[in-house]
Design an enzyme around this catalytic site. Structure first.
Site, PDB file in Angstrom:
ATOM      1  N   GLU A   8       0.818  -1.222   0.000  1.00 63.76           N
ATOM      2  CA  GLU A   8       0.000   0.000   0.000  1.00 63.76           C
ATOM      3  C   GLU A   8       0.849   1.267   0.000  1.00 63.76           C
ATOM      4  OE1 GLU A   8      -2.595  -3.232   1.769  1.00 63.76           O
ATOM      5  OE2 GLU A   8      -0.541  -2.530   2.113  1.00 63.76           O
ATOM      6  N   PHE A  57     -11.995  -7.143  13.656  1.00 63.72           N
ATOM      7  CA  PHE A  57     -10.865  -7.575  12.842  1.00 63.72           C
ATOM      8  C   PHE A  57     -10.537  -6.524  11.789  1.00 63.72           C
ATOM      9  CE2 PHE A  57      -9.307  -9.952   9.057  1.00 63.72           C
ATOM     10  CZ  PHE A  57      -8.079 -10.343   9.586  1.00 63.72           C
ATOM     11  N   GLN A  58      -9.273  -6.142  11.744  1.00 58.29           N
ATOM     12  CA  GLN A  58      -8.755  -5.143  10.812  1.00 58.29           C
ATOM     13  C   GLN A  58      -9.482  -3.806  10.922  1.00 58.29           C
ATOM     14  OE1 GLN A  58      -8.475  -6.955   6.834  1.00 58.29           O
ATOM     15  NE2 GLN A  58      -6.414  -7.674   7.340  1.00 58.29           N
ATOM     16  N   LYS A  67     -17.745  -1.153   5.021  1.00 65.06           N
ATOM     17  CA  LYS A  67     -18.077  -2.224   4.072  1.00 65.06           C
ATOM     18  C   LYS A  67     -19.570  -2.317   3.808  1.00 65.06           C
ATOM     19  CE  LYS A  67     -17.138  -7.112   3.173  1.00 65.06           C
ATOM     20  NZ  LYS A  67     -16.444  -8.335   3.668  1.00 65.06           N
ATOM     21  N   MET A  93      23.979   9.123   3.492  1.00 68.03           N
ATOM     22  CA  MET A  93      23.846  10.392   4.198  1.00 68.03           C
ATOM     23  C   MET A  93      24.086  10.213   5.689  1.00 68.03           C
ATOM     24  SD  MET A  93      23.479  13.607   3.680  1.00 68.03           S
ATOM     25  CE  MET A  93      22.513  14.075   2.248  1.00 68.03           C
TER      26      MET A  93
END
Length: 608
Positions: free
Chosen positions: A77, A139-140, A189, A505
């Site tokens: 993602e 969940f999630q 959802k 760096m």
């Protein structure tokens, strides 16, 4: 209870379902997911970068039917978010990314924060658990609106399916107007599965959102008076000039006034590097001439810049004798870090367009200071401290040379992206930028791993343009999996890895400030060739090339330019101790700029 979608997916053999054509203006009965897809189509979205998952899965079913939306299935993602940002950088349009709830949404946090810091128009669409489960630690589940509140221009949890078109229309409008920025739309959802009606366009309800675009005429006239009277003026140009598509107006102002121009890291390309008035990039790793111009100026004409600490150094010592004109679309930036003597709020394109005739009127009225002594000083400094580099003492390849040759051979019509670190600074210094939106990097947040997915997004948006990602071996190992996306989706970017075997760096700071105690910066890409970037590139569907000597550099760049049927990875095996100069150490003032270790240019107070 799980709700059943009213329309089942078609068998694979059927392909996309034909849509009924309703009478013009009549509402259409659809699912919330279909409403989302139709809203994206209607608002002009072309590409969505994303990954499906449980909560967002209903939206992916009607995506299969769309003939207007291209979905690019990324491998992480974070890659979706940076790709959306790269697309927006390169095209000027809103970039779109999509993820599921919980970890899918939280993986977007870094690219959202990156877009927020750099004022990039992006819309992030996330799935959420069903409304009845919100707040139950389902969940999630993650409160992505709460998480991203400080790093979005606006975000919204949509609670009714009927509101989806309005939410999408508002998101695109807010992301792309005023000061651009990311907007997040969170969709439970169950509302994606619900039956609703779709009409377009929806009525937007944004009573408190009225960006000021037209500058105040009195402020413009006051600014013109200061410009005409200043003996040591500087046009201090920031990324807002690129975002505001004001490069042509800037060139008109610079040509009219003859005033020196400096372009920040985010503004590279806003003004042509080849122009005689351009002094280069100011700041921590800017040119000595650009830093000196800001420090010794009596007037800063600040256009779409925000007095970032990487430009100002120690703020209290920055440009001590300068008055400040500060022009910006965002009133919150005015006088935030440095007090503005003349603030101008508005679209930078309109501001500069109004400044040009106002300054010309001052000149016609007999007011025009002589800035020839100022230019004599700056040209002397520019001649005394040009950008340059030394070849590694051990005979290894110079990374600066590799990047310089890429810029020379590929040319100014290409788009260049970079990760973050030494290679980013060298790409800003040694590639010559002539056009806006040809340099894409992570400026404000400084996100390692930005280059590859941003290049993917830029190339997806500009398929006929060469896109080169200039990366470091540390950055490259964070997001190189998106090369698989590029290979499968037909996005033939070129990736030039400056492989110095370490986190360059960080190693430079350890060299300068930590007595050369190199704690945990050796990546093993030199000593053990783990991974072998040529083999890794080939495993991900790319052509893999390598250069280890000066004589091989031009050849591999030319080979890469001739390969256009798949992505290309070039492993430039370069010296491990090359350093970025000039440098203003963090926490010090710009007068303490080092042209090389232990060497500081001295600016004579009486020179002007």
């Amino acid at each position: 209870m799980t709700q059943v979608r009213p329309t089942p997916p078609p068998p694979p053999s059927q392909g996309a379902r034909p849509r009924p054509t309703p009478p013009a203006g009549a509402p259409v009965r659809v699912t919330g997911a279909q409403s989302l897809v139709r809203s994206l189509e209607s608002v002009g979205c072309e590409i969505v970068f994303g990954i499906p998952g449980g909560a967002i899965l209903p939206a992916y079913d009607p995506l299969l039917d769309s003939t207007k939306l291209r979905h690019i299935l990324v491998r992480h993602e974070q890659g979706a978010g940076h790709a959306a940002s790269g697309y927006a950088h390169a095209t000027g349009r809103v970039g779109v990314c999509m993820a599921t709830s919980g970890p899918g949404a939280t993986n977007l946090v870094t690219p959202i924060a990156d877009a927020y810091m750099d004022s990039i128009p992006m819309v992030a669409i996330t799935g959420q658990v069903a409304r009845s489960s919100i707040g139950t630690d389902a969940f999630q589940e993650a409160d992505i609106c709460g998480i991203t509140m400080p790093i979005t221009k606006h975000n919204i949890l949509v609670t009714e399916a009927a509101d989806i078109p309005r939410a999408i229309a508002e998101a695109f409008h807010i992301a792309s107007t005023g000061r651009p920025g990311p907007v997040l739309v969170d969709l439970p959802k169950d509302i994606l599965q619900a039956t609703t009606s779709f009409t377009w366009p929806p009525e937007m309800r944004l009573p408190g959102y009225r960006p000021t675009t037209k500058p105040h005429g009195k402020q413009v006239r006051e600014a013109a008076k200061l410009i005409a009277a200043a003996k040591r003026p500087v046009l201090y140009v920031g990324g807002g000039v690129v975002r505001g598509q004001a490069s042509a107006e800037l060139l008109d102002l610079a040509e009219l006034t003859g005033i020196p121009v400096v372009t920040t890291l985010m503004a590279r390309g806003a003004f042509p590097d080849s122009h005689r008035s351009h002094l280069g990039m100011p700041g921590m790793h800017g040119t000595v001439a650009a830093v000196a111009a800001l420090q010794r100026s009596d007037l800063l004409i600040t256009l779409g810049a925000r007095f970032d600490d990487r430009v100002t150094g120690q703020l209290g010592t920055f440009a001590p004798d300068a008055q400040v004109i500060h022009a910006d679309i965002d009133p919150a930036e005015i006088s935030k870090n440095r007090k503005a003597d003349v603030p101008i709020v508005g679209d930078v394109k309109d501001i500069i367009a109004d400044l040009v005739p106002a300054v010309r009127a001052e000149y016609d009225g007999g007011t025009r200071a002589d800035i020839s002594a100022w230019w004599t000083m700056l040209n002397d400094i520019r001649g005394s401290f040009p950008l340059g580099y030394d070849w590694p003492a051990d005979g290894s390849l110079s990374p600066q040379y590799c990047i310089e040759r890429i810029g020379a051979l590929v040319g100014p019509d290409a788009v260049y992206t970079a990760g973050v670190g030494q290679h980013q600074m060298w790409a800003a210094q040694f590639v010559k930028y002539e056009k806006p939106a040809t340099w894409i990097n992570s400026g404000g947040l400084g996100t390692m791993g930005f280059a590859v997915p941003a290049a993917m997004g830029a190339k997806a948006g500009l398929p006929d343009t060469q896109v080169w990602a200039i990366d470091g071996d540390g950055c490259f190992q964070m997001t190189n999996q998106e090369l698989a996306t590029c290979a499968i989706e037909g996005i033939p970017i070129k990736v030039a890895v400056m492989n110095n075997g370490n986190l360059g760096m960080v190693r430079q700071w350890q060299n300068l400030f930590y007595s050369e105690r190199y704690s945990n910066t050796d990546l093993g890409t030199h000593k053990h060739r783990i991974p072998d970037f040529v083999l890794l590139g080939e495993a991900l569907g790319c052509a893999g090339l390598r250069a280890e000597t000066k004589d091989e550099v031009d050849s591999v760049i030319q080979q890469a330019m001739e390969i256009n049927d798949r992505p290309v990875v070039i492993d430039f095996v370069v010296g491990k101790d090359a350093q970025v100069w000039p440098m203003v150490a963090a926490g010090t003032g710009n007068d303490e700029i080092m042209a090389a270790r232990g060497i500081r240019p001295l600016f004579d107070e009486d020179e002007v």
